[in-house]
Motif scaffolding. Structure first.
Motif, PDB file in Angstrom:
ATOM      1  N   PRO A   1      14.632  -5.718 -14.031  1.00  0.00           N
ATOM      2  CA  PRO A   1      13.956  -5.077 -12.867  1.00  0.00           C
ATOM      3  C   PRO A   1      12.250  -5.898 -12.172  1.00  0.00           C
ATOM      4  CG  PRO A   1      15.129  -3.530 -13.335  1.00  0.00           C
ATOM      5  CD  PRO A   1      15.481  -4.507 -14.386  1.00  0.00           C
TER       6      PRO A   1
ATOM      7  N   VAL B   1      10.030  -4.385 -11.633  1.00  0.00           N
ATOM      8  CA  VAL B   1       9.239  -2.718 -11.144  1.00  0.00           C
ATOM      9  C   VAL B   1       9.880  -1.828 -12.110  1.00  0.00           C
ATOM     10  CG1 VAL B   1       8.080  -0.770  -9.850  1.00  0.00           C
ATOM     11  CG2 VAL B   1       8.578  -3.355  -8.809  1.00  0.00           C
TER      12      VAL B   1
ATOM     13  N   GLY C   1      13.340   0.347 -11.694  1.00  0.00           N
ATOM     14  CA  GLY C   1      13.959  -0.351 -10.456  1.00  0.00           C
ATOM     15  C   GLY C   1      15.082  -0.409 -10.619  1.00  0.00           C
TER      16      GLY C   1
ATOM     17  N   TRP D   1      17.030  -5.877  -5.419  1.00  0.00           N
ATOM     18  CA  TRP D   1      16.727  -4.746  -5.997  1.00  0.00           C
ATOM     19  C   TRP D   1      16.446  -3.771  -5.065  1.00  0.00           C
ATOM     20  CZ3 TRP D   1      16.746  -5.279 -11.350  1.00  0.00           C
ATOM     21  CH2 TRP D   1      17.198  -6.824 -11.976  1.00  0.00           C
TER      22      TRP D   1
ATOM     23  N   ASP E   1      13.151  -0.933  -5.825  1.00  0.00           N
ATOM     24  CA  ASP E   1      11.851  -1.145  -7.107  1.00  0.00           C
ATOM     25  C   ASP E   1      11.712   0.291  -7.101  1.00  0.00           C
ATOM     26  OD1 ASP E   1      11.535  -3.375  -6.730  1.00  0.00           O
ATOM     27  OD2 ASP E   1      10.206  -3.574  -4.911  1.00  0.00           O
TER      28      ASP E   1
ATOM     29  N   GLY F   1       7.114   1.838  -7.005  1.00  0.00           N
ATOM     30  CA  GLY F   1       7.092  -0.108  -6.637  1.00  0.00           C
ATOM     31  C   GLY F   1       5.519  -0.554  -5.541  1.00  0.00           C
TER      32      GLY F   1
ATOM     33  N   ASN G   1       2.548  -4.309  -6.021  1.00  0.00           N
ATOM     34  CA  ASN G   1       3.467  -4.114  -5.388  1.00  0.00           C
ATOM     35  C   ASN G   1       4.517  -3.892  -6.204  1.00  0.00           C
ATOM     36  OD1 ASN G   1       3.290  -4.350  -2.860  1.00  0.00           O
ATOM     37  ND2 ASN G   1       3.163  -6.153  -2.668  1.00  0.00           N
TER      38      ASN G   1
ATOM     39  N   ALA H   1       4.867  -4.535  -9.593  1.00  0.00           N
ATOM     40  CA  ALA H   1       4.928  -5.556 -10.561  1.00  0.00           C
ATOM     41  C   ALA H   1       3.955  -6.558 -11.349  1.00  0.00           C
ATOM     42  CB  ALA H   1       5.671  -6.617  -9.982  1.00  0.00           C
TER      43      ALA H   1
END
Lengths: 150, 763
Positions: free
Chosen positions: B242, B244, B247, B305, B307, B311, B691, B693
């Motif tokens: 994932p 994030v 997630g 996904w 998140d 996220g 966001n 990530a």
């Protein structure tokens, strides 16, 4: 089928010709001395010699070494006593050791082409080989030792 | 006897389920030994080792076996990730034993803390905690050899000498090999019965002449790391995780991947919900006949996904929030004197904020593990810093009893804290069970950079109250950073005693009024520990602040440091308002006190060695910083030179006081390496989130110091100590003072003050 020579042995490899030489060496030929570190040619852990020149095995496709001679750390010297390997031991270079196959292969190729490199030439030649433990000072000294004997 | 990695080519699984009876018998024998020595062992050397999970073991019957040819086989139970402990601890055993190092073999212990004692290789603890147990092990064997020879010759044991791998009496001599069977059957002597060597009797300890055990194998490509173990029928796995943390997969389409040649299968991994300790993140894994086939197939998997709650984590706004929080008063951790009055009555105040981005460890060897799940149990081969945690965590994840799991430890291609968290091992085990074959789980460098247990990000606000004469009368430091604790427990937004003890509440300056605070910040990714942990941002902030303050007051940097450190004193934590839960790296405070004399001394050693004060050309400057961490004291003097706009460090002197130096050669190598990692921290290391990530992937956007610009000419000065001074940490404490020393040198060289890590390679 790819025909090539690895560490002096001629062979035909039945593997995807697009496979990077790195994975062919490691997974197909079970020669694990060549290390995976980044896969994009930016760390040097997978450095081998192709027809005597240092190459990043992660960037070279199997098809590109058709008919060529590949040398890995396992084949650098039959007894592991290449002057670069000896210098590495004399100066206690490694910490974790993972990058050292690539470092040694890079240094050996440099000295084969340029037996007496200047300090700047050593630094520039070795800059593509990352050592996260930070052994650079000893690496540079060891290349110099292998080159000049002191 | 376990052989280090001799199972590699022909794996023998006969020991996968240790005999419970044998285990209990060994355990009982061990307990007797402990009761004879615990509490009295080495009265001058009590350490926190006994308080670690499973404590210390000093039974030679666990660590030593001797063949009839005299080969002495010693067990290394701590993981080798580059510090040299796999060599140094056996070297100490061999020396106390009078074994000839050339006849010593080292085997690596599997993850079994009830048997070997604590194996959690981090916290700069291996030598600090285990040095005396290693001496006890070696000394016991020497006495057993002496007693066996005395029996054989019918003389008093006191008349038999044991030197260089043999017992001797008059002109009689017996080699260890000839004595081994009788000697190892004798009772193990108690600590009180052992006549230990004095320092001048050591042949290897303190000399630094023993080379690391794996040196030849490393230089010939034969050393075995995590990805170098192969089993018949082994499959290769890679995964998409994932983007994030927190997630999960909503749906995925693996039809194209499954149609590719060499693909064995595609499997969804169970996702974890934070706080998830070291559980895998989840995602989708592909298993294939080669790494290459797996990598290609991975690119063809389409995943949707969810998140999860993180996220919207973005580093820019988060940093601004932390900086604002740091300006406010935080939760007070340490209050000394009356800081409010000191600031209210100050002639003037001065404050600055210092920040650090997240960092990833990126050991040269990315996470990797081989698992073989069979009806008999689970066997693992992996580079792990804590093999017993890997064993118990993976057993729990698969619903197995730890007795059914064996973890073999390979060499680690670097660790730096990342490989304490064995999520990659659990992934391999889950897939092996699913596939019904041995599976090697290989993380790519992208995976490693994007799914790390990141070093925290922080904002550190320091303010001082000054009197009319420019003397510091009050200190306020508010540290704001997501806590490691969030990886283990619901996140309260505050750091805990271990983080607080790393250069924050233990700020050692002689200032009468102090407020040490912690402002709230919540974690939105997995926070882990990175070499030197919270000491990195604290040394960065405090060290830079000393330079800032010196400039503000027009004082010399070195004088500023020495003025703040004050006269040599042993800090009295209670008198200086330290919290009751003050964490002193797990050590009893009175044994390992904060000694400002030692702190000032290393600063002076480094400064004198570099010639601090000498005239330098324009564009050059010397920066100083000193920091105590892992109960050691390290100073850095950095000669900074700006060349065509690029920051270079042509010379650096490091001074370390780590008490008794058992292996000076490896201490030097650790400190040299720490300067490189410290310069990387200063110039390069930044993981930023958008966001939810991480935005970095590989060396292209998360680079490190390389041979074209590393601290040239690093000279390490080790403060000499005898056996009356505890051996203290070495692996980590070199890192913290490096970045502030470079920044202070850069300021002298250019007038530019950097307050955010990393500050880039160019000015």
């Amino acid at each position: 089928m790819t025909r090539l020579t690895v560490n002096g042995e001629s062979m035909e490899l039945d593997a995807d010709p697009l496979m990077p030489l790195l994975w062919a060496l490691r997974d197909v030929l079970t020669l694990p001395g060549t290390k995976y570190g980044c896969g994009i040619g930016l760390c040097g852990a997978c450095t081998v010699h192709v027809d005597g020149k240092a190459e990043r095995a992660c960037l070279v496709r199997l098809s590109e070494v058709e008919g060529k001679s590949v040398t890995t750390i396992e084949g650098l010297d039959p007894n592991g006593d290449h002057r670069v390997q000896q210098a590495w031991r004399d100066l206690n270079v490694p910490q974790c050791g993972f990058c050292q196959s690539g470092q040694i292969m890079q240094a050996a190729a440099l000295l084969a082409e340029n037996p007496k490199p200047s300090d700047d030439e050593i630094l520039a030649s070795m800059a593509g080989n990352v050592c996260r433990c930070g052994c650079y000072q000893r690496i540079v000294e060891a290349v110099r030792l292998a080159s000049t004997g002191s | 006897m376990l052989k280090y990695l001799e199972t590699v080519d022909a794996p023998a699984l006969s020991v996968i389920k240790p005999s419970r009876r044998g285990f209990l018998a060994g355990s009982a024998a061990f307990m007797l030994g402990v009761y004879a020595t615990r509490g009295e062992a080495f009265p001058k050397w009590p350490t926190g080792g006994e308080q670690m999970p499973h404590g210390l073991r000093d039974d030679p019957l666990i660590f030593v076996s001797i063949d009839s040819d005299g080969t002495v086989t010693l067990v290394a139970h701590r993981s080798e990730m580059g510090t040299g402990s796999r060599t140094s601890l056996p070297m100490i055993m061999a020396d106390e034993m009078e074994a000839d190092w050339d006849r010593v073999k080292i085997v690596q212990a599997e993850g079994d803390e009830p048997k070997y004692g604590n194996q959690d290789t981090d916290g700069s603890r291996s030598l600090r905690h285990h040095i005396q147990a290693a001496r006890k092990i070696g000394g016991s064997v020497r006495h057993m050899m002496q007693a066996a020879a005395a029996q054989e010759w019918g003389v008093d044991a006191g008349e038999v000498t044991v030197t260089n791998h043999a017992a001797r009496h008059g002109d009689k001599m017996m080699d260890f090999g000839d004595l081994a069977e009788a000697a190892m059957a004798l009772p193990v002597p108690t600590h009180e019965e052992i006549a230990y060597k004095s320092e001048d009797e050591f042949r290897y300890v303190g000399k630094g002449e023993v080379q690391i055990y794996d040196l030849h194998d490393i230089t010939t490509g034969k050393a075995v790391y995590g990805a170098d173990v192969s089993l018949p029928g082994m499959k290769y796995a890679v995964a998409v995780r994932p983007p994030v943390v927190g997630g999960k997969v909503v749906s995925f389409d693996a039809s194209e991947a499954l149609a590719m040649p060499g693909v064995v299968g595609v499997y969804e991994l169970p996702h974890s919900i934070p706080p998830a300790k070291f559980a895998p993140l989840g995602g989708v894994a592909v298993v294939a006949d080669t790494t290459w086939a797996a990598l290609q197939a991975r690119d063809q998997i389409k995943i949707e996904w969810d998140d999860g709650p993180h996220g919207d984590y973005s580093s820019g706004p988060f940093m601004e929030e932390m900086k604002a929080t740091a300006l406010d008063k935080g939760k007070v951790l340490r209050k000394q004197g009356d800081p409010d009055a000191a600031f209210a009555n100050a002639a003037r105040t001065f404050g600055q904020t210092y920040t650090q981005d997240h960092m990833a460890h990126i050991p040269m060897e990315p996470p990797v593990a081989l698992a073989n799940y069979t009806a008999d149990g689970l066997e693992i081969w992996a580079p792990v810093q804590s093999p017993y945690a890997a064993r118990t965590d993976t057993a729990a994840a698969l619903g197995l009893d730890p007795e059914q799991v064996r973890v073999n430890v390979t060499l680690l291609g670097g660790g730096f804290g990342r490989k304490s968290k064995a999520d990659y091992v659990t992934e391999a085990a889950l897939l092996s069970r699913e596939v019904g074959a041995p599976v090697r789980m290989q993380w790519t460098r992208d995976d490693d950079v994007r799914h790390c247990f990141y070093h925290t990000t922080s904002a550190e606000r320091i303010e001082v109250a000054l009197d009319d004469a420019g003397k510091v009368t009050g200190w306020r430091h508010n540290s704001v950073a997501p806590s490691i604790l969030s990886t283990f427990a619901p996140d309260g937004g505050h750091q805990f005693m271990i983080e607080n003890g790393m250069g924050h509440v233990d700020m050692p300056f002689a200032i009468p009024n102090v407020s040490v605070e912690n402002g709230q910040a919540f974690a939105h990714t997995r926070i882990g520990w990175f070499r030197a942990v919270s000491n990195v941002p604290r040394a960065w902030a405090i060290g830079s602040f000393v330079g800032d303050l010196a400039a503000e007051l027009g004082k010399d940097q070195r004088e500023m440091w020495l003025e703040l450190i004050g006269a040599p004193r042993q800090v009295d934590p209670a008198a200086e308002g330290y919290p009751e839960d003050f964490w002193n790296y797990g050590e009893v405070y009175d044994e390992f006190p904060i000694d400002t004399g030692r702190l000032a001394h290393v600063l002076n050693v480094a400064a004198d060695a570099i010639g601090y004060g000498k005239a330098l050309p324009e564009g050059e400057g010397i920066g100083l910083a000193v920091h105590r961490s892992f109960v050691s004291y390290v100073a850095c003097a950095a000669h900074v030179k700006v060349v065509d706009g690029k920051i270079t460090v042509p010379e650096m002197h490091m001074a370390i006081d780590c008490g008794f130096a058992a292996n000076p050669e490896r201490i030097r190598s650790q400190i040299e390496g720490a300067t490189v990692m410290g310069m990387t921290v200063a110039l390069h290391s930044s993981i930023t989130f958008e966001n939810g990530a991480p935005q970095q992937h590989n060396y292209n956007d998360y680079d490190v110091v390389r041979s074209d610009n590393f601290p040239g000419k690093v000279i390490t000065h080790i403060v000499p100590h005898g056996f009356d001074t505890h051996a203290t940490g070495v692996g980590e404490p070199g890192v913290p003072p490096v970045a502030p020393a470079i920044a202070n040198g850069l300021f002298v060289a250019t007038g530019q003050r950097k307050r955010a890590l990393p500050f880039g390679e160019t000015v």
